[in-house]
Design an enzyme around this catalytic site. Structure first.
Site, PDB file in Angstrom:
ATOM      1  NE  ARG A   4      -3.713  -0.134   0.009  1.00 10.69           N
ATOM      2  CZ  ARG A   4      -4.880  -0.069   0.653  1.00 10.69           C
ATOM      3  NH1 ARG A   4      -5.273  -1.070   1.437  1.00 10.69           N
ATOM      4  NH2 ARG A   4      -5.664   0.975   0.507  1.00 10.69           N
ATOM      5  CD  GLU A  41      -2.581   3.552  -5.434  1.00  8.00           C
ATOM      6  OE1 GLU A  41      -3.473   2.721  -5.665  1.00  8.00           O
ATOM      7  OE2 GLU A  41      -1.396   3.237  -5.250  1.00  8.00           O
ATOM      8  CG  HIS A  65      -2.579  -0.463  -7.306  1.00 10.16           C
ATOM      9  ND1 HIS A  65      -2.992   0.243  -6.206  1.00 10.16           N
ATOM     10  CD2 HIS A  65      -2.747  -1.770  -6.970  1.00 10.16           C
ATOM     11  CE1 HIS A  65      -3.395  -0.571  -5.249  1.00 10.16           C
ATOM     12  NE2 HIS A  65      -3.253  -1.812  -5.701  1.00 10.16           N
TER      13      HIS A  65
END
Length: 333
Positions: free
Chosen positions: A234, A263, A295
């Site tokens: 994360r 993000e 991601h």
């Protein structure tokens, strides 16, 4: 059941449809859930949300008003959901507690190998007809010390891969994984010792109040100067400002990043016609000793299948039994 799917992406729709097996009436939107878009779910008893969605208290109040009683997350993390408020309203929430751990673990390895063997730089030079090797020296993984922060399913999969390379493994977790110790001889130690001893550090822990900014200026300052730092967990586990500073001044060697603390408004979107105004992010991706991916660690057929199947099964269980084995509450966290 009528289900509104927020933050839907083209790449996942076929997996969701297959997992639904025509049992539900699905409505899709690329918009993330927030106070403004909550009204889109009016008339739907369930919604499905992703990491970019906002399920804070005010949003939950609106969802309840519009008739939503179930929230199925298409991810592991749930820090974007106010569980206390959901529980008070009677809105049930479930996540996908696990899916193919190999997807993210293997992506972490891909980032590591690309950084170590200078794959991107090598391709850039080759396209310029520069086939010299002077800038492309890497190192053998065999015999190196790899520090793994978080040894759950994903961290364990990464550890097994690194064990196959012949690496020495160090682990940091609130609970030791006895089976992993048996299989890989991983040695558990403190975070400080892991940072000091490791040639490679890979992050696989969840984001919570204890792990937010776990890696900051102090943590980077005690690492080896040549360390390769990988984060596929994360974004907010790492203080990006401090990471950039450590990379720029040579405190650490390189970084492979699949997640970023800010993000939410960048990843999973096409910005071809826009200028990204996030100076921190722009600085990060400009560094020559950094690889950033958007991601995409979870993006494999196996993982997408598992996420869709678990998400729809959670909705099925609610519809059939009004209970779900993956349900989240403030009492069992």
């Amino acid at each position: 059941m009528k289900v509104f799917v927020y933050s839907s992406h083209h790449f996942e729709k076929s997996f969701i449809e297959k997992a639904a097996k025509n049992k539900h009436e699905l409505f899709y939107s690329a918009y993330s859930l927030n106070e403004t878009t909550a009204k889109l779910a009016q008339g739907c008893k369930a919604i499905s949300i992703f990491t970019s969605c906002d399920a804070s208290d005010k949003v939950l109040d609106k969802l309840y008003y519009y008739g939503v009683r179930f929230i199925a997350l298409r991810c592991v993390g749930y820090n974007n959901v106010d569980l206390a408020r959901a529980q008070k309203l009677g809105i049930k929430v479930a996540n996908v507690p696990s899916y193919s751990p190999y997807a993210i673990a293997e992506h972490a390895v891909a980032l590591l190998m690309a950084l170590n063997r200078k794959i991107i730089l090598g391709q850039e030079l080759m396209k310029k007809n520069d086939f010299s090797l002077d800038q492309l020296i890497g190192f053998d993984l065999h015999g190196k010390t790899v520090g793994i922060v978080g040894t759950g399913n994903i961290g364990s999969a990464f550890a097994s891969i690194m064990n196959g390379f012949g690496c020495k493994l160090l682990g940091y977790d609130i609970q030791e994984n006895k089976e992993l110790i048996r299989k890989t001889n991983i040695i558990y130690t403190s975070l400080d010792d892991l940072c000091k001893q490791s040639d490679i550090i890979s992050v696989h822990c969840p984001l919570n109040t204890s792990t937010k900014y776990l890696f900051d200026k102090n943590a980077f300052s005690i690492m080896k100067k040549e360390v390769c730092f990988i984060n596929t967990a994360r974004g907010s586990i790492v203080k990006t400002k401090d990471l950039i500073e450590a990379l720029e001044n040579g405190t650490i060697g390189s970084a492979g990043i699949d997640v970023y603390e800010n993000e939410k408004d960048i990843f999973f979107r096409n910005h071809l016609n826009n200028i990204i105004l996030d100076e921190l992010f722009n600085k990060l991706i400009s560094l020559p000793n950094v690889i950033v991916t958007g991601h995409q660690g979870f993006l494999t057929t196996e993982a997408l299948t598992g996420i869709a199947e678990t998400t729809l099964n959670n909705i099925n269980e609610w519809e059939e039994n009004n209970k779900c084995k993956n349900e989240l509450s403030i009492t069992n966290l």
